[in-house]
Design a protein around this motif. Structure first.
Motif, short mmCIF file in Angstrom:
data_model
loop_
_atom_site.label_atom_id
_atom_site.label_comp_id
_atom_site.label_asym_id
_atom_site.label_seq_id
_atom_site.Cartn_x
_atom_site.Cartn_y
_atom_site.Cartn_z
N PRO A 1 -59.29 -39.72 31.38
CA PRO A 1 -58.99 -41.58 30.91
C PRO A 1 -58.62 -42.62 32.17
CG PRO A 1 -58.24 -40.33 29.51
CD PRO A 1 -58.87 -39.18 30.65
N GLY A 2 -57.71 -41.78 32.83
CA GLY A 2 -57.32 -42.99 33.88
C GLY A 2 -58.69 -43.50 34.37
N LEU A 3 -59.54 -42.78 34.54
CA LEU A 3 -60.60 -43.66 35.54
C LEU A 3 -61.52 -45.11 35.01
CD1 LEU A 3 -63.01 -43.88 37.62
CD2 LEU A 3 -64.38 -41.67 36.36
N ASP A 4 -61.28 -44.41 33.16
CA ASP A 4 -61.68 -45.32 32.47
C ASP A 4 -60.86 -46.74 32.46
OD1 ASP A 4 -63.90 -46.23 30.78
OD2 ASP A 4 -62.46 -45.48 28.96
N ALA A 5 -59.90 -46.79 32.46
CA ALA A 5 -58.50 -47.38 32.25
C ALA A 5 -58.83 -47.80 34.04
CB ALA A 5 -57.18 -46.96 32.06
N LYS A 6 -59.09 -47.75 35.00
CA LYS A 6 -59.00 -48.16 36.13
C LYS A 6 -58.16 -48.16 36.53
CE LYS A 6 -62.61 -51.57 33.95
NZ LYS A 6 -62.92 -53.01 34.73
N MET B 1 -62.75 -43.52 41.69
CA MET B 1 -62.89 -42.22 41.35
C MET B 1 -61.89 -41.70 41.41
SD MET B 1 -64.72 -41.14 45.24
CE MET B 1 -63.37 -40.11 46.08
N ILE B 2 -62.76 -40.38 40.58
CA ILE B 2 -61.72 -38.86 40.40
C ILE B 2 -62.85 -37.74 41.56
CG2 ILE B 2 -61.62 -36.67 38.64
CD1 ILE B 2 -61.21 -38.27 36.84
N MET B 3 -62.01 -37.48 42.35
CA MET B 3 -62.50 -36.16 43.27
C MET B 3 -61.18 -34.65 43.38
SD MET B 3 -63.58 -35.98 47.37
CE MET B 3 -64.30 -34.98 48.04
N SER B 4 -61.82 -33.75 42.53
CA SER B 4 -60.50 -32.92 42.39
C SER B 4 -61.25 -31.91 41.50
CB SER B 4 -59.72 -33.30 41.22
OG SER B 4 -58.41 -32.67 41.16
N SER B 5 -62.37 -31.17 42.23
CA SER B 5 -62.96 -29.66 42.11
C SER B 5 -63.33 -30.36 40.22
CB SER B 5 -61.64 -28.52 41.96
OG SER B 5 -61.48 -28.78 43.56
N PHE C 1 -71.41 -38.71 38.27
CA PHE C 1 -71.31 -38.10 38.85
C PHE C 1 -71.65 -37.49 40.63
CE2 PHE C 1 -69.48 -36.15 35.54
CZ PHE C 1 -68.34 -35.88 35.91
N SER C 2 -71.56 -37.97 41.87
CA SER C 2 -72.25 -37.71 42.68
C SER C 2 -71.25 -35.94 43.32
CB SER C 2 -71.72 -37.83 44.24
OG SER C 2 -72.40 -38.19 45.33
N GLU C 3 -72.40 -35.04 43.35
CA GLU C 3 -72.82 -34.04 43.32
C GLU C 3 -72.30 -33.25 44.42
OE1 GLU C 3 -74.74 -29.81 42.93
OE2 GLU C 3 -75.25 -31.01 41.44
N TYR C 4 -71.66 -32.82 45.02
CA TYR C 4 -70.57 -32.07 46.36
C TYR C 4 -70.26 -30.65 46.73
CZ TYR C 4 -65.53 -32.34 44.85
OH TYR C 4 -64.28 -31.63 44.75
N PRO D 1 -71.96 -27.09 39.37
CA PRO D 1 -71.84 -27.84 40.23
C PRO D 1 -70.27 -29.14 39.85
CG PRO D 1 -73.31 -28.98 38.33
CD PRO D 1 -72.84 -26.98 38.12
N VAL D 2 -69.90 -29.61 41.31
CA VAL D 2 -68.54 -30.22 40.95
C VAL D 2 -69.00 -31.75 41.43
CG1 VAL D 2 -66.41 -30.06 42.73
CG2 VAL D 2 -67.55 -27.61 42.01
N GLY D 3 -68.37 -32.48 41.20
CA GLY D 3 -68.74 -33.89 41.18
C GLY D 3 -67.41 -34.84 41.56
N ILE D 4 -68.36 -35.27 42.28
CA ILE D 4 -66.91 -36.60 42.82
C ILE D 4 -67.38 -37.29 41.57
CG2 ILE D 4 -66.60 -39.10 44.09
CD1 ILE D 4 -67.74 -37.47 46.29
N ALA D 5 -66.91 -37.95 40.57
CA ALA D 5 -66.51 -38.92 39.41
C ALA D 5 -66.22 -40.29 39.96
CB ALA D 5 -65.52 -38.53 37.90
#
Length: 281
Positions: free
Chosen positions: A109-114, A118-122, A135-138, A237-241
């Motif tokens: 929700p914090g991402l959507d609220a700007k 981005m989120i990079m937290s596994s 998502f960008s998978e890493y 898979p884990v990604g950057i949201a």
């Protein structure tokens, strides 16, 4: 008398127009994607990437209770695999990473609220989450079962959790995985795994379902306290949201992740935290 009749006629016409639904002229509607109060650079059409480059800063949401992925060391410094990799990715984009610790259950929700870029937290990439973000998978991570050292209850796999009290992190993929295991007596949720492991040490939990990287970190740091049983399961898979409309940022992240894999930076970071080069997996 003529003036009186003329005034009455004008009022009658005005009243008739109003009664028939004549509408006052309305102000022009706001342009799409220009929500009032929105952060600069967080609008649609990929403007987030442009704003990031102008600021020279990429804001990254993390859950700082998730060792060895992202956590605070004894000096209260943010460290971990995701921290190092986010810095490397930001460098490829030409900016610096700024980390914003966030509670896991409110991170999307914090991402959507700007509140951040981005989120990079596994974050495991699931069908449900793909409805809310791109998502960008890493990386790929699975789930494991952790028990007290010595395994007093003889738990050998997730199937042995039937009738047991199991701890998980609230809102994490481990919670979803644990709820799919048949016959679990009770699932206790925690805001962070530190509390879950402490409770298991006190005998309040029989086992913990936890992301493999986190479980193996606790095994490494407290080998005489906990152990891992069974095989890894539900590998995802884990990604950057990023927000759904941030296509340019997503593309830049895909390119940056691939670049750090190709130039060896990813391998160095992975070996530092996992003891193996996960860029080859």
């Amino acid at each position: 008398m003529k003036k009186l009749f003329f005034l009455i006629a004008i009022l009658t016409v005005a009243f008739s127009l109003s009664a028939c639904g004549a509408k006052p002229e309305l102000p022009a509607a706001s342009a799409p994607g220009k929500a009032e109060g929105a952060n600069q650079g967080s609008d649609t059409q990929g403007n987030t990437l442009e704003a990031i480059k102008q600021k020279g800063k990429l804001t990254v949401a993390i859950d700082d209770t998730f060792p060895p992925m992202e956590y605070r060391n004894d000096k209260n410094e943010l460290v971990g695999f995701d921290i190092d990799l986010a810095k490397a990715v930001a460098k490829e984009i030409g900016v610096e990473a700024e980390f914003i610790p966030s509670a896991w259950d409110g991170i999307l929700p914090g991402l959507d609220a700007k509140k951040y870029d981005m989120i990079m937290s596994s974050m495991n990439i699931t069908d449900e989450r793909k409805q809310k973000a791109n998502f960008s998978e890493y990386l790929k991570l699975g789930q494991i079962v952790a028990v007290k050292s010595g395994n007093p209850l003889g738990i050998k796999s997730k199937e042995d959790l039937k009738g047991k009290i199991v701890g998980v992190q609230l809102g994490a993929t481990s919670e979803t995985a644990a709820r799919k295991i048949p016959g679990v007596k009770e699932i206790k949720t925690y805001n962070g795994y530190t509390d879950a492991f402490n409770d298991m040490g006190l005998g309040r939990l029989d086992a913990i379902v936890v992301a493999e990287a986190v479980g193996r970190y606790y095994m490494k740091t407290k080998p005489d306290t906990f152990e891992i049983v069974g095989d890894t399961f539900q590998s995802l898979p884990v990604g950057i949201a990023v927000r759904k409309n941030d296509a340019d940022l997503l593309k830049a992240l895909d390119t940056a992740v691939q670049t750090v894999k190709n130039n060896g930076t990813y391998g160095e970071i992975s070996t530092k935290w996992f003891g193996t080069d996960k860029s080859k997996e």
